[in-house]
Design a protein around this motif. Structure first.
Motif, PDB file in Angstrom:
ATOM      1  N   SER A  66      28.149 -29.555  75.604  1.00  0.00           N
ATOM      2  CA  SER A  66      28.930 -28.710  76.489  1.00  0.00           C
ATOM      3  C   SER A  66      28.469 -27.269  76.348  1.00  0.00           C
ATOM      4  O   SER A  66      28.797 -26.609  75.353  1.00  0.00           O
ATOM      5  N   GLU A 106      29.565 -24.772  77.846  1.00  0.00           N
ATOM      6  CA  GLU A 106      30.747 -23.913  77.835  1.00  0.00           C
ATOM      7  C   GLU A 106      31.337 -23.828  76.429  1.00  0.00           C
ATOM      8  O   GLU A 106      31.777 -22.772  75.973  1.00  0.00           O
ATOM      9  N   ARG A 107      31.356 -24.961  75.741  1.00  0.00           N
ATOM     10  CA  ARG A 107      31.901 -24.975  74.383  1.00  0.00           C
ATOM     11  C   ARG A 107      31.006 -24.174  73.441  1.00  0.00           C
ATOM     12  O   ARG A 107      31.501 -23.420  72.596  1.00  0.00           O
ATOM     13  N   ASP A 162      43.510 -17.940  79.251  1.00  0.00           N
ATOM     14  CA  ASP A 162      42.721 -18.809  80.122  1.00  0.00           C
ATOM     15  C   ASP A 162      43.580 -19.980  80.587  1.00  0.00           C
ATOM     16  O   ASP A 162      44.187 -20.672  79.768  1.00  0.00           O
ATOM     17  N   PRO A 163      43.662 -20.236  81.887  1.00  0.00           N
ATOM     18  CA  PRO A 163      44.486 -21.354  82.357  1.00  0.00           C
ATOM     19  C   PRO A 163      43.950 -22.718  81.918  1.00  0.00           C
ATOM     20  O   PRO A 163      44.684 -23.698  81.908  1.00  0.00           O
ATOM     21  N   HIS A 164      42.677 -22.781  81.567  1.00  0.00           N
ATOM     22  CA  HIS A 164      42.075 -24.016  81.077  1.00  0.00           C
ATOM     23  C   HIS A 164      41.315 -23.696  79.782  1.00  0.00           C
ATOM     24  O   HIS A 164      40.082 -23.733  79.742  1.00  0.00           O
ATOM     25  N   PRO A 165      42.040 -23.388  78.713  1.00  0.00           N
ATOM     26  CA  PRO A 165      41.388 -22.926  77.485  1.00  0.00           C
ATOM     27  C   PRO A 165      40.547 -24.020  76.831  1.00  0.00           C
ATOM     28  O   PRO A 165      40.862 -25.207  76.908  1.00  0.00           O
ATOM     29  N   LEU A 166      39.483 -23.603  76.183  1.00  0.00           N
ATOM     30  CA  LEU A 166      38.611 -24.518  75.470  1.00  0.00           C
ATOM     31  C   LEU A 166      39.105 -24.795  74.046  1.00  0.00           C
ATOM     32  O   LEU A 166      38.585 -25.677  73.368  1.00  0.00           O
ATOM     33  N   ARG A 168      42.243 -23.277  70.780  1.00  0.00           N
ATOM     34  CA  ARG A 168      43.327 -22.371  70.392  1.00  0.00           C
ATOM     35  C   ARG A 168      43.017 -21.779  69.023  1.00  0.00           C
ATOM     36  O   ARG A 168      42.276 -22.356  68.227  1.00  0.00           O
TER      37      ARG A 168
END
Length: 319
Positions: free
Chosen positions: A273, A275-276, A309-313, A315
């Motif tokens: 990923s 993004e990750r 972020d509304p779709h956080p990767l 916490r």
């Protein structure tokens, strides 16, 4: 780097990076000389130092000075001098060793990092572009998997040497902060039978003395069934079992490769990923930036950006 280069959300453009390898530090007391890679921004002064300890993995060369380019390139492009040793446990060396700490060479791994700090003059001499540009008062360590275990020892974690029964303290006082990536957790009955038998140094992991500030990064899908019977929560033990100040970044959906931090497009990554990986790059940079430069807002801003972020990767929690 006496002035901030930017916050977690305003890093600014990356600067070109120079990378030199191998820098060879003679080590007559070691099975082979210590070889390191040095990566640094081509501009800037008073640059903080980040020691990076590789994991093991299945590939031949990721577990060496040639691995972890996604992290190294980012950290160096944003102001760190990253130094990567090839530990004696590296698959690339293929050592047949009867050393007491073999095959993982857990003690030698930590001693490699202390050796690098002791011999920074030689490192600078081997990379003339670095002369006079290091800030030796700002040193951090990072490590992935077994490299996380190495980093934890340098940060103050202890263990009992299964060879002679002595308590081992390899804490390095020159290191001011650390990042533990998919690292090892507690010992005892948390380990698989195979690990307990073959890597007994992990049985006595003790984080109660790990007082240096650290960010623990764990994937909530990192079961690591070859290592532990406890599942993904095992990798967060250094956060919960050590004194503060500590932070824990839990990445949603992440497995042991944390999206692919050990190399670009490597086959052993099970949770690829980009993004990750980007999140790991930016959040670890921000954490270390603030720990080494108190008052820098990078970590606070990075946490706020993640939380909003509304779709956080993932916490973050801290104590």
């Amino acid at each position: 780097m006496s002035e901030p280069t930017g916050t977690a959300d305003t890093l600014g453009p990356p600067v070109p990076v120079l990378s030199v390898s191998p820098v060879v530090l003679s080590a007559p007391d070691r099975a082979v000389d210590l070889r390191v890679r040095v990566s640094a921004p081509v501009t800037g002064s008073e640059l903080p130092i980040l020691l990076l300890s590789h994991g093991q993995g299945h590939s031949n060369h990721l577990s060496s000075l040639n691995g972890y380019a996604p992290l190294v390139d980012f950290w160096a492009a944003h102001g760190f001098v990253v130094i990567q040793p090839t530990h004696l446990s590296s698959t690339s060396l293929n050592l047949d060793s009867d050393a007491p700490d073999a095959p993982m060479h857990w003690r030698s791994r930590a001693e490699d990092m202390t050796r690098v700090l002791d011999r920074l003059d030689e490192v600078e001499a081997a990379v003339p572009q670095l002369l006079g540009r290091l800030d030796r008062d700002r040193v951090a360590v990072a490590g992935h998997s077994m490299g996380g275990h190495t980093a934890s020892l340098l940060l103050g974690a202890r263990l009992t040497d299964p060879h002679d029964g002595t308590e081992v303290d390899l804490a390095e006082p020159r290191i001011r902060a650390g990042v533990l990536l998919a690292t090892t957790g507690g010992g005892g009955d948390a380990l698989t039978g195979f690990v307990a038998e073959n890597y007994p140094f992990l049985l006595t992991s003790d984080f109660s003395g790990m007082r240096t500030p650290a960010l623990v990064v764990a994937g909530d899908k990192d079961a690591s069934a070859h290592l532990t019977v406890r599942g993904p929560e095992w990798h967060a033990d250094p956060y919960f079992l050590s004194p503060g100040p500590k932070s824990l970044l839990t990445l949603f959906g992440a497995e042991h490769g944390l999206g692919g931090i050990s190399g670009y497009d490597v086959a052993e990554t099970t949770d690829e990923s980009p993004e990750r990986v980007s999140a790991v790059q930016r959040l670890t940079w921000a954490y270390l930036r603030t720990e080494l430069y108190p008052g820098d807002p990078a970590w606070r801003e990075a946490r706020e950006a993640l939380a909003s972020d509304p779709h956080p990767l993932g916490r973050v929690e801290s104590r």
